[in-house]
Enzyme design. Structure first.
Site, PDB file in Angstrom:
ATOM      1  CE1 TYR A   1      -4.249  -1.631   4.909  1.00  0.00           C
ATOM      2  CE2 TYR A   1      -3.137   0.115   4.323  1.00  0.00           C
ATOM      3  CZ  TYR A   1      -4.243  -0.993   3.961  1.00  0.00           C
ATOM      4  OH  TYR A   1      -4.181  -1.104   2.590  1.00  0.00           O
TER       5      TYR A   1
ATOM      6  CB  SER B   1      -0.920   0.075   1.449  1.00  0.00           C
ATOM      7  OG  SER B   1      -1.533   1.256   1.604  1.00  0.00           O
TER       8      SER B   1
HETATM    9  P1  NAD Z   1     -11.854  -5.429  -0.284  1.00  0.00           P
HETATM   10  O1  NAD Z   1     -12.498  -5.141   1.173  1.00  0.00           O
HETATM   11  O2  NAD Z   1     -12.645  -4.813  -1.595  1.00  0.00           O
HETATM   12  O3  NAD Z   1     -11.588  -6.743  -0.624  1.00  0.00           O
HETATM   13  C1  NAD Z   1     -10.631  -7.500   0.072  1.00  0.00           C
HETATM   14  C2  NAD Z   1     -11.260  -8.797   0.136  1.00  0.00           C
HETATM   15  O4  NAD Z   1     -10.635  -9.689   1.068  1.00  0.00           O
HETATM   16  C3  NAD Z   1     -12.751  -9.296   0.380  1.00  0.00           C
HETATM   17  O5  NAD Z   1     -13.516  -9.993  -0.275  1.00  0.00           O
HETATM   18  C4  NAD Z   1     -12.703  -9.929   1.819  1.00  0.00           C
HETATM   19  O6  NAD Z   1     -13.867 -10.872   2.055  1.00  0.00           O
HETATM   20  C5  NAD Z   1     -11.349 -10.501   1.838  1.00  0.00           C
HETATM   21  N1  NAD Z   1     -11.045 -10.933   3.352  1.00  0.00           N
HETATM   22  C6  NAD Z   1     -10.876  -9.908   4.237  1.00  0.00           C
HETATM   23  N2  NAD Z   1     -10.287 -10.692   5.207  1.00  0.00           N
HETATM   24  C7  NAD Z   1     -10.024 -11.950   4.961  1.00  0.00           C
HETATM   25  C8  NAD Z   1      -9.388 -12.974   5.575  1.00  0.00           C
HETATM   26  N3  NAD Z   1      -9.128 -12.991   6.801  1.00  0.00           N
HETATM   27  N4  NAD Z   1      -9.260 -14.229   4.893  1.00  0.00           N
HETATM   28  C9  NAD Z   1      -9.599 -14.153   3.486  1.00  0.00           C
HETATM   29  N5  NAD Z   1     -10.209 -13.227   2.853  1.00  0.00           N
HETATM   30  C10 NAD Z   1     -10.406 -12.111   3.646  1.00  0.00           C
HETATM   31  O7  NAD Z   1     -10.525  -4.488  -0.500  1.00  0.00           O
HETATM   32  P2  NAD Z   1      -9.635  -3.974  -1.484  1.00  0.00           P
HETATM   33  O8  NAD Z   1      -9.368  -2.656  -1.678  1.00  0.00           O
HETATM   34  O9  NAD Z   1      -9.568  -4.934  -2.612  1.00  0.00           O
HETATM   35  O10 NAD Z   1      -8.122  -4.645  -0.760  1.00  0.00           O
HETATM   36  C11 NAD Z   1      -7.367  -5.395  -1.135  1.00  0.00           C
HETATM   37  C12 NAD Z   1      -5.873  -5.255  -0.679  1.00  0.00           C
HETATM   38  O11 NAD Z   1      -5.481  -4.317  -1.169  1.00  0.00           O
HETATM   39  C13 NAD Z   1      -5.934  -5.164   0.755  1.00  0.00           C
HETATM   40  O12 NAD Z   1      -4.528  -5.953   1.146  1.00  0.00           O
HETATM   41  C14 NAD Z   1      -5.539  -3.811   1.011  1.00  0.00           C
HETATM   42  O13 NAD Z   1      -4.919  -3.515   2.242  1.00  0.00           O
HETATM   43  C15 NAD Z   1      -4.945  -3.500  -0.074  1.00  0.00           C
HETATM   44  N6  NAD Z   1      -4.939  -2.022  -0.520  1.00  0.00           N
HETATM   45  C16 NAD Z   1      -6.030  -1.363  -1.006  1.00  0.00           C
HETATM   46  C17 NAD Z   1      -6.248  -0.248  -1.215  1.00  0.00           C
HETATM   47  C18 NAD Z   1      -7.342   0.725  -1.579  1.00  0.00           C
HETATM   48  O14 NAD Z   1      -7.254   1.897  -1.742  1.00  0.00           O
HETATM   49  N7  NAD Z   1      -8.417  -0.151  -2.136  1.00  0.00           N
HETATM   50  C19 NAD Z   1      -4.735   0.623  -1.359  1.00  0.00           C
HETATM   51  C20 NAD Z   1      -3.659   0.130  -0.779  1.00  0.00           C
HETATM   52  C21 NAD Z   1      -3.796  -1.338  -0.640  1.00  0.00           C
END
Ligand code: NAD
Length: 249
Positions: free
Chosen positions: A152, A139
């Protein structure tokens, strides 16, 4: 031979968009998620692209469930070529001294231990077959310090260490491990976070030189490039995809 990818957090956001993008490349997908609804939805969408896909329910913070998704994938597809180690949660957005110990343990358990377990079991399988390619989701908060996300940020800095150090040990055996560092991207996770903390959305967009959030499809394009053979000589990198956000910090 058709290649296979495991995508954790594949039921939503970045994982779902990447599953669909990889399927367009003809890659079979094992969708891993704690959410059955999201995971099955992704499987349905992936299958419309003519590849095979399965959903495996797992909580990535539990080592035995991680081992199980690796075993199930191998059993069904026979190999694991690509791994998008992506499941994660954002936390409450509270300042660190206002967070509970339970929240700290939950974020570390899913974001950091979950990623470490995933690489532990997947890389073992990959190396038995001469290598493979892994992308870990860090991230912006994994490459700079930010308020309201201390735990985080600690886990995402950990993802960077995991990525680089795996390369030091296993690149010579055919393993590639890279990380992505997305800025705020319009996924369900971020929408929920900004709904709870509206001022942070304004601050975030205002601080992005391109003046908009990223899209899951833009991130999926990068992950697909990094995972597949198009990026054969890119290893141990942490690629920022953030509209210039961290470059101005
Ligand atoms: P999201 O919530 O849309 O998707 C995350 C998915 O992970 C969900 O389907 C959820 O059910 C699943 N999940 C959560 N806990 C879990 C567990 N214990 N075991 C298995 N599955 C689990 O979120 P996203 O934005 O797509 O995030 C995905 C990754 O990207 C994460 O690691 C997040 O930290 C990272 N990220 C996101 C952003 C952003 O702005 N969206 C920015 C930087 C990093």
């Amino acid at each position: 031979m058709t290649k296979t990818a495991i995508i954790t957090g594949g039921g939503s956001g970045l994982g779902q968009a990447t599953a669909i993008r990889m399927a367009q490349e003809g890659i079979n997908i094992a969708v891993v998620d704690v959410s059955e609804k999201g995971g099955n939805e992704t499987v349905e969408q992936v299958k419309t692209h003519g590849v095979d896909a399965i959903f495996i329910k797992a909580d990535v913070s539990k080592a035995e469930e991680v081992k199980n998704y690796v075993d199930q994938t191998l059993k069904h597809f026979g190999s694991i070529d690509y791994f998008f180690n992506n499941a994660g949660i954002s936390g409450s957005g509270k300042f660190y001294l206002d967070t509970t110990i339970e929240e700290i343990e939950q974020i570390v358990g899913i974001n950091l231990l979950g990623a470490l377990y995933g690489v532990r079991y997947v890389a073992e399988v990959m190396l038995q077959k001469g290598g493979g390619s892994i992308v870990n989701t860090a991230s912006s908060a994994g490459v700079i310090g930010q308020d309201s996300v201390v735990t985080y940020s600690a886990t995402k800095h950990g993802i960077v260490g995991l990525t680089r150090s795996m390369v030091a040990e296993y690149a010579k055996e055919g393993l590639r491990v890279n990380a992505i560092a997305p800025g705020p991207t319009e996924t369900p996770m971020v929408k929920a976070f900004y709904e709870a903390n509206p001022q942070m959305k304004e601050n975030a967009t205002g601080g992005i030189p391109q003046k908009r959030l990223g899209t899951p499809e833009e991130v999926a394009e990068l992950v697909t490039f990094l995972l597949t053979s198009k990026a054969e000589y890119i290893n141990g990198e942490v690629i920022r995809i953030d509209g210039g956000f961290t470059s101005t910090k």
